[in-house]
Design a protein around this motif. Structure first.
Motif: not given
Length: 756
Positions: A426, A429, A697, A701, A704, A722, A725
């Protein structure tokens, strides 16, 4: 017999299970050290690239009496650098790095990659006038795939207004123009690689050096009960661990050297380097050869210390202590506090400018959150297992939850590598999103400019019809230099301008052009006359043409930056006679703005006209090259993290199954079916893994988004990544569940049921 000799004898002459465990520990440490050496060698590769680029940087000065002229042109998506040198009639000339002698007029010294390219594309020789007499050595190139050349010329052949005196080579004070990665990208790249590689690697090495921890602790406890002192018991444990880690570290460094020699010149990460650049430095060798054994010793010290101080409790398998909640909270709360605070600022619309404080806080918050996420798994899953076991009526789930409640730390080794992998994915990304929006054009198309005098009519026709080209026009600079004249039809203007912005265009007559978005003042100037000199296809003068700016005006909005920004008059292409074009005409082409499409289009255009200067408006070729390098390095980090995470799961899951053989045999003897045992084993793996991936997750997030909020870009929330992932998390759960099924077998080994 002293403790060191006893430890060596147990390793060399121990039972087959002990030797197999030692072999697995060694191979596991070798793989981890190879990944660590690869990650630590990346800065050395980049430093070697930049050092050679700075060492060959041409410096002006009157000392040598020679003149030089530097040209940098894009050959497709790759830069082509040409250094034209005019040596003096008498005296010496400074030698460029990697060159044995300065080329004389009519001679060319090229890089090996450019020499191979000349053999494939003979038309490129027009840009390198002369005979190739030598090649540039590695000392004068940033990599084996670089296109670089030194061209000998006379003074009369160099433009007097552009040639400069040659003083020497080497720039120690400023960063080179050909730096592999600019300074603003190095920090997030290091941070991401640390999250991708070093965090999972720490977990993986800890798993490898703690193989069969329960069996080893019981063996050490037996030695302690037989009269061995606590200090000697610790030494016996350290001998096996340090031997495996030391041998694995040496093998890992050797594996890194082999992979480096094979991968170096392939350029598959966006950057090709010489194998010598990837050799581990003294600090890298110290981290691998000393750091890995030190980590192994610290990881195995806890269980050895427990066996030395509480041998009876270890032999009788006493109930382990509860997980330390305060340590997880000490890491999670500050980390989540930092990343959540920046996310709240993003929700409120507060634009946080990048600064030294954010460059420290965001990586620190992400690292603390990742480490705390792993340490928080045992207490959280133990509490959840107790609640599930108290309410469920199914035997497999009860067995799994009660065992996990009793020993929550055992499952931590199984799932921590995969959890960190999802968390790091994540973060990666987010870095890619930030780099993409920094490097991506927001305009709906990308323009390319090609000088008319450098391409033939056939080449221009082929360029217009090339794949990826959607629009075309011709611009000509007027003598007064007030602006440009655009030779295009209304449909061609609409393809070059922003969609829906062309107003008042009529084909067949000249029209004034005005861009109200780029020019607030009136630039139409009706009645003004502009003189344009004309040339034919042979480059000879063909007279001139006069164009008067009319009252009728076409309003449009050009993409920014654009070759149409200075256009003040639209003229139909059929106004000029066939075979005649303006003297300073430029062919303007347009295509898709995506970086991949831009690179592909540049390669196609360069294949049509190798010697032409193709200018992608608003884009620097070095930026495209750096973006491909960063994406390649992040992809390499993802591959290393994936290998480490999967290897940690396989090693720890297999080791845990070996440790549970006695308990599985006991339950089988009591009549529990194999199907029930497999279901319990699967549930025992999936519970902490599901909780960990869910937390990864959410925390990923948040981390990130905090990075995007403080990155200076316009994107704060990445919703496109999303689903990927989530699918990755579900795939990890499915693979882990299937991998845990064969761990329970119906076969009973009497040795496992024997009471000592």
């Amino acid at each position: 017999m002293n403790s060191l000799a006893l430890g060596l004898r147990l390793v060399v002459r121990g039972p087959r299970a002990t030797q197999l465990r030692f072999l697995l520990m060694t191979l596991g440490c070798a793989l981890g050290v190879a990944c660590l050496a690869a990650a630590l060698s990346i800065p050395a590769i980049l430093a070697a690239h930049d050092g050679r680029a700075a060492g060959r940087d041409v410096q002006g000065g009157p000392s040598s009496g020679a003149l030089f002229l530097e040209r940098k042109d894009p050959f497709g998506s790759r830069p082509l650098t040409r250094i034209f040198i005019s040596p003096p009639k008498t005296g010496s000339v400074p030698l460029p790095p990697g060159v044995e002698r300065v080329p004389q007029p009519g001679e060319v010294v090229v890089s090996p990659a450019l020499r191979d390219l000349l053999a494939e594309r003979p038309g490129l020789k027009g840009a390198l006038p002369g005979r190739v007499v030598d090649t540039i050595g590695p000392a004068g190139l940033t990599g084996p795939q670089e296109l670089y050349a030194y061209v000998g010329r006379t003074r009369a052949q160099l433009p007097a207004d552009e040639a400069r005196p040659l003083g020497g080579y080497g720039n120690r004070w400023t960063a080179p123009d050909e730096a592999a990665i600019d300074d603003g990208t190095v920090a997030p790249l290091r941070f991401t690689l640390c999250c991708l590689v070093l965090l999972p690697l720490f977990v993986y090495l800890s798993v490898c050096v703690r193989l069969s921890a329960e069996a080893r602790s019981r063996r050490l406890a037996s030695l302690r009960l037989l009269g061995l002192s606590a200090r000697d018991t610790m030494r016996v444990s350290a001998v096996e661990t340090l031997c495996a880690a030391a041998v694995g570290a040496v093998l890992g460094v050797g594996l890194h050297l082999l992979v480096n020699a094979f991968v170096a010149q392939t350029g598959w990460v966006g950057l090709a380097w010489y194998p010598a650049d990837g050799l581990p430095s003294a600090w890298t060798l110290a981290a691998c050869l000393l750091g890995c054994p030190a980590l192994a010793y610290l990881a195995g010290r806890r269980h050895a210390r427990e066996a030395a101080l509480r041998p009876l409790a270890v032999r009788r398998q006493a109930q382990p202590g509860k997980p330390r909640r305060w340590l997880a909270a000490l890491l999670v709360l500050p980390g989540l506090g930092i990343v959540t605070a920046y996310c709240v600022l993003g929700v409120l619309g507060v634009h946080v400018e990048p600064s030294a404080l954010t460059s420290f806080l965001v990586p620190a918050g992400a690292l603390l959150t990742g480490a705390g996420l792993v340490l928080a798994l045992p207490p959280v899953t133990a509490w959840l297992a107790a609640r599930v076991a108290a309410t469920t009526q199914r035997l497999p789930l009860t067995l799994a939850m009660r065992h996990h409640e009793a020993a929550p730390g055992a499952a931590l080794r199984v799932v921590s590598g995969l959890v960190l992998l999802v968390y790091a994915a994540s973060l990666t990304q987010g870095v890619l999103v930030e780099l993409d929006q920094v490097s991506r054009r927001t305009a709906p198309n990308q323009e390319y400019e090609v000088p008319f005098r450098q391409v033939t009519a056939e080449q221009r026709g082929a360029m217009v019809k090339a794949d990826g080209i959607s629009g075309r026009a011709v611009t000509a600079e007027v003598v007064s230099r007030d602006g440009d004249i655009l030779f295009a039809t209304c449909s061609e203007l609409e393809k070059l301008a922003r969609p829906g912005t062309v107003r008042g265009c009529v084909d067949g007559r000249p029209l004034a052009l005005h861009d109200p978005f780029a020019h607030t003042e009136d630039t139409k100037q009706p009645g003004t006359t502009h003189l344009v000199k004309l040339r034919n296809e042979a480059g000879q003068a063909a007279g001139s043409a006069r164009f008067t700016v009319p009252e009728e005006t076409v309003t449009f909005a050009a993409v920014q930056p654009s070759a149409l920004s200075s256009a003040l008059l639209l003229v139909p292409p059929n106004t000029l006679p066939p075979g005649v074009h303006p003297a300073h005409a430029r062919l303007v082409l347009s295509g898709a703005p995506e970086p991949e499409a831009v690179q592909a289009t540049l390669d196609r255009l360069a294949g049509i006209a190798p010697t032409a200067q193709i200018d992608p408006v608003g884009i620097v070729i070095e930026s495209l090259r750096q973006l491909s390098i960063v994406k390649g390095l992040l992809g390499t980090g993802m591959i290393l993290g994936l290998v480490i995470g999967v290897a940690a799961f396989l090693v720890s899951a297999t080791d845990r199954a070996m440790d549970r053989r006695r308990r599985t045999a006991t339950l089988t003897l009591l009549g529990i079916r194999t199907r029930t045992l497999r279901a319990a084993q699967c549930a025992q793996v999936l519970l902490p893994l599901a909780v960990g991936i869910g937390g990864a997750l959410v925390a990923g997030r948040l981390a990130e988004s905090s990075y995007l909020v403080t990155g200076g870009g316009a994107v704060f929330w990445d919703g496109e990544g999303l689903p990927l992932l989530l699918l990755s998390g579900l795939g990890v759960l499915a693979v882990a569940g299937l991998a845990s099924l064969p761990m329970a077998r119906r076969h009973l080994d009497p040795e496992l049921l024997r009471r000592d």
